[in-house]
Design an enzyme around this catalytic site. Sequence first.
Site, short mmCIF file in Angstrom:
data_model
loop_
_atom_site.label_atom_id
_atom_site.label_comp_id
_atom_site.label_asym_id
_atom_site.label_seq_id
_atom_site.Cartn_x
_atom_site.Cartn_y
_atom_site.Cartn_z
N LEU A 75 0.83 -1.21 0.00
CA LEU A 75 0.00 0.00 0.00
C LEU A 75 0.87 1.26 0.00
CD1 LEU A 75 -2.97 -1.08 2.33
CD2 LEU A 75 -2.82 -1.15 -0.18
N THR A 130 8.21 -5.61 -18.20
CA THR A 130 7.83 -4.53 -19.11
C THR A 130 8.62 -4.57 -20.41
OG1 THR A 130 7.93 -2.12 -19.31
CG2 THR A 130 9.49 -3.11 -17.80
N ASP A 131 8.08 -3.92 -21.44
CA ASP A 131 8.81 -3.77 -22.70
C ASP A 131 10.00 -2.80 -22.56
OD1 ASP A 131 7.32 -1.42 -22.50
OD2 ASP A 131 6.35 -1.59 -24.46
N GLU A 132 9.97 -1.98 -21.49
CA GLU A 132 10.99 -0.93 -21.38
C GLU A 132 12.39 -1.48 -21.14
OE1 GLU A 132 10.06 2.53 -19.16
OE2 GLU A 132 7.97 2.51 -19.74
N TYR A 141 13.86 3.27 -13.66
CA TYR A 141 12.77 2.28 -13.57
C TYR A 141 13.10 1.04 -14.40
CZ TYR A 141 8.47 -0.10 -14.99
OH TYR A 141 7.54 -1.07 -15.29
N LYS A 181 13.80 -2.95 -13.41
CA LYS A 181 12.98 -4.05 -13.92
C LYS A 181 13.87 -5.07 -14.65
CE LYS A 181 9.09 -4.61 -13.76
NZ LYS A 181 8.21 -5.26 -12.72
N LEU A 234 -0.06 8.59 -18.27
CA LEU A 234 -0.55 9.46 -19.35
C LEU A 234 -2.08 9.53 -19.48
CD1 LEU A 234 0.30 11.26 -21.82
CD2 LEU A 234 -0.06 9.21 -23.20
N HIS A 288 14.16 10.36 -22.32
CA HIS A 288 12.87 9.84 -22.79
C HIS A 288 13.02 8.85 -23.96
CE1 HIS A 288 8.43 11.24 -23.51
NE2 HIS A 288 8.53 9.95 -23.30
P1 NAD Z 1 1.17 0.25 -9.79
O1 NAD Z 1 2.22 1.23 -9.41
O2 NAD Z 1 -0.20 0.71 -10.09
O3 NAD Z 1 1.04 -0.86 -8.66
C1 NAD Z 1 2.15 -1.41 -7.98
C2 NAD Z 1 1.63 -2.01 -6.68
O4 NAD Z 1 2.74 -2.63 -6.00
C3 NAD Z 1 1.05 -0.97 -5.73
O5 NAD Z 1 -0.19 -1.44 -5.22
C4 NAD Z 1 2.07 -0.88 -4.61
O6 NAD Z 1 1.52 -0.56 -3.35
C5 NAD Z 1 2.66 -2.28 -4.63
N1 NAD Z 1 4.01 -2.35 -4.07
C6 NAD Z 1 5.04 -1.51 -4.31
N2 NAD Z 1 6.13 -1.89 -3.60
C7 NAD Z 1 5.78 -3.01 -2.93
C8 NAD Z 1 6.47 -3.88 -2.05
N3 NAD Z 1 7.75 -3.68 -1.72
N4 NAD Z 1 5.81 -4.94 -1.54
C9 NAD Z 1 4.50 -5.14 -1.86
N5 NAD Z 1 3.80 -4.36 -2.67
C10 NAD Z 1 4.43 -3.29 -3.21
O7 NAD Z 1 1.78 -0.55 -11.02
P2 NAD Z 1 1.05 -1.29 -12.23
O8 NAD Z 1 0.93 -0.35 -13.35
O9 NAD Z 1 -0.13 -2.00 -11.71
O10 NAD Z 1 2.18 -2.34 -12.63
C11 NAD Z 1 2.23 -3.63 -12.03
C12 NAD Z 1 3.43 -4.39 -12.57
O11 NAD Z 1 3.31 -4.48 -13.99
C13 NAD Z 1 4.76 -3.71 -12.29
O12 NAD Z 1 5.70 -4.72 -12.00
C14 NAD Z 1 5.11 -3.02 -13.60
O13 NAD Z 1 6.50 -2.93 -13.76
C15 NAD Z 1 4.50 -3.97 -14.60
N6 NAD Z 1 4.08 -3.38 -15.87
C16 NAD Z 1 3.26 -2.27 -15.89
C17 NAD Z 1 2.83 -1.77 -17.12
C18 NAD Z 1 1.92 -0.55 -17.19
O14 NAD Z 1 1.68 -0.04 -18.29
N7 NAD Z 1 1.36 -0.06 -16.09
C19 NAD Z 1 3.23 -2.38 -18.32
C20 NAD Z 1 4.08 -3.49 -18.27
C21 NAD Z 1 4.48 -3.99 -17.04
O1 DAU Z 2 5.88 0.40 -21.51
C1 DAU Z 2 5.40 -0.16 -20.32
C2 DAU Z 2 5.52 0.86 -19.23
O2 DAU Z 2 4.49 1.81 -19.44
C3 DAU Z 2 5.42 0.28 -17.82
O3 DAU Z 2 6.50 -0.59 -17.62
C4 DAU Z 2 5.44 1.39 -16.78
O4 DAU Z 2 5.23 0.83 -15.48
C5 DAU Z 2 4.33 2.36 -17.09
O5 DAU Z 2 4.37 3.44 -16.19
C6 DAU Z 2 4.44 2.87 -18.52
O6 DAU Z 2 5.61 3.71 -18.68
P1 DAU Z 2 5.57 5.03 -19.59
O7 DAU Z 2 6.67 5.93 -19.19
O8 DAU Z 2 5.49 4.66 -21.03
O9 DAU Z 2 4.14 5.58 -19.14
P2 DAU Z 2 3.61 7.04 -18.79
O10 DAU Z 2 2.12 6.93 -18.70
O11 DAU Z 2 4.35 7.66 -17.65
O12 DAU Z 2 3.96 7.86 -20.11
C7 DAU Z 2 3.50 7.44 -21.38
C8 DAU Z 2 4.08 8.40 -22.41
O13 DAU Z 2 3.45 9.68 -22.23
C9 DAU Z 2 5.57 8.64 -22.24
O14 DAU Z 2 6.17 8.78 -23.54
C10 DAU Z 2 5.65 9.95 -21.49
C11 DAU Z 2 4.42 10.69 -21.97
N1 DAU Z 2 3.82 11.61 -20.95
C12 DAU Z 2 3.52 11.11 -19.72
C13 DAU Z 2 2.96 11.92 -18.76
C14 DAU Z 2 2.64 11.39 -17.39
C15 DAU Z 2 3.53 12.93 -21.30
O15 DAU Z 2 3.79 13.38 -22.44
N2 DAU Z 2 2.98 13.73 -20.34
C16 DAU Z 2 2.69 13.30 -19.08
O16 DAU Z 2 2.21 14.09 -18.24
#
Ligand code: NAD
Ligand code: DAU
Length: 370
Positions: free
Chosen positions: A50, A149-151, A175, A179, A215, A310
């Site tokens: 949390l 992640t793809d990153e 980040y 990962k 975003l 970026h």
């Molecule tokens: P999020 O930030 O919304 O959720 C992460 C959760 O992990 C939160 O509930 C946080 O409280 C919990 N957490 C953080 N540190 C912790 C710890 N030490 N122990 C237990 N819980 C902990 O993230 P998300 O977008 O739901 O992403 C989930 C996973 O998917 C991540 O591993 C992220 O790298 C991966 N991922 C996300 C995306 C995306 O677009 N959001 C895409 C590809 C992969």
């Molecule tokens: O590609 C998968 C990843 O996608 C996950 O692993 C990450 O956990 C997740 O946060 C996400 O990363 P990004 O950096 O791609 O997501 P974000 O939503 O932060 O940004 C998406 C794109 O938009 C990025 O090119 C930055 C741009 N952006 C983002 C924000 C928050 C803006 O232009 N303005 C903004 O205010």
Amino acid sequence: MSPVASSNGAPNRPEENSILVTGAAGFIGANFVLAWLAHDLSAVVSLDKLTYAGNLENLASVANDPRHAFVHGDIGDAELVAGLLKRYRPMAVVNFAAESHVDRSIHGPADFIATNVVGTYRLLETTRAFYDSLNSPEKAAFRFLHVSTDEVFGSLGRDEPAFTELNRYQPNSPYSATKAASDHLIRAWCHTFGLPVLVTNCSNNYGPYQFPEKLIPLMIHHALSGLPLPVYGDGQQRRDWLYVADHCSAIRAVLERGRIGETYNIGGASEKANIEIVHRLCDILDADRPRQDGRSYHQQIEFIGDRPGHDRRYAMDAAKIASELGWTPSETFETGIRKTVRWYLDNPGWVGRVMSGAYRDWLQKNYSNR
Ligand code: NAD
Ligand code: DAU
């Protein structure tokens, strides 16, 4: 730290084929738990620290479900996790827990090292000790699935083919570096210790319950609040977008049928420039929730200073998971984005409640002086 406690006060007891889901109160974790229970697959033990990104409200609809228990804690707390594994004897650990926001990793990488690297290492060690204690049939059924992640693959040139599982790891942000480190640990724990792991590398997710620092929910929230829509740099960075329910179905497929030790790329085949996304959101909002002054949301768009380092472009080749496991996404970007906007329009209370003082401090830190 809370003791092990059922979310509805019911007695905790080991359930056949239960799974342990970490990071379950976050965006994707919560969507995964809700979908798992909706499919009635088995019981779920949710573990979450949390942090600012974790929100128990995301799991409110299963708070009284006897198949679900929520535990407040850290994946790095070996004693707590060992106790959970011993008590519930899950058939799988699905690890979503992470610090997930690139911008925050630039402002402060320490938490990313602590959870994504050290936390994952500790979770692996605790799980390995549990796995070693299982009998042969239990070992054969057990899986540790790590959500990545793809990153980790870095940034693609304009005309380069999409990332496959064979691309070199070239993470560029704190980040993605953490990962990548966690992915390497997972691989090593399989190769050296025989832990039956699976890794998924997914593209950008969007959908219900996404914290409005990312975003799409940030743009929806800012648009409706009359705030500037802050586009980094020239807005031509490209991402491959996947509706969150499709990511969850892909993870279920990998858990069920994936080959041990393999990694699977997951993507939506929906590559778009950021500015296209922002324009599309403005169009939908103009139609579904027009501004009271009759003007368009497009006029709120502002180009601001770029994110340091970026990445220009990500794209995922999801051919392996399609051919081996038969998974393809159900939503197109158009159907997914419409569902997403509708969810945020219908749930203003959810957004309002995550706007804590800490969230406002974050907006100030990230968006002033750019
Ligand atoms: P999020 O930030 O919304 O959720 C992460 C959760 O992990 C939160 O509930 C946080 O409280 C919990 N957490 C953080 N540190 C912790 C710890 N030490 N122990 C237990 N819980 C902990 O993230 P998300 O977008 O739901 O992403 C989930 C996973 O998917 C991540 O591993 C992220 O790298 C991966 N991922 C996300 C995306 C995306 O677009 N959001 C895409 C590809 C992969
Ligand atoms: O590609 C998968 C990843 O996608 C996950 O692993 C990450 O956990 C997740 O946060 C996400 O990363 P990004 O950096 O791609 O997501 P974000 O939503 O932060 O940004 C998406 C794109 O938009 C990025 O090119 C930055 C741009 N952006 C983002 C924000 C928050 C803006 O232009 N303005 C903004 O205010």
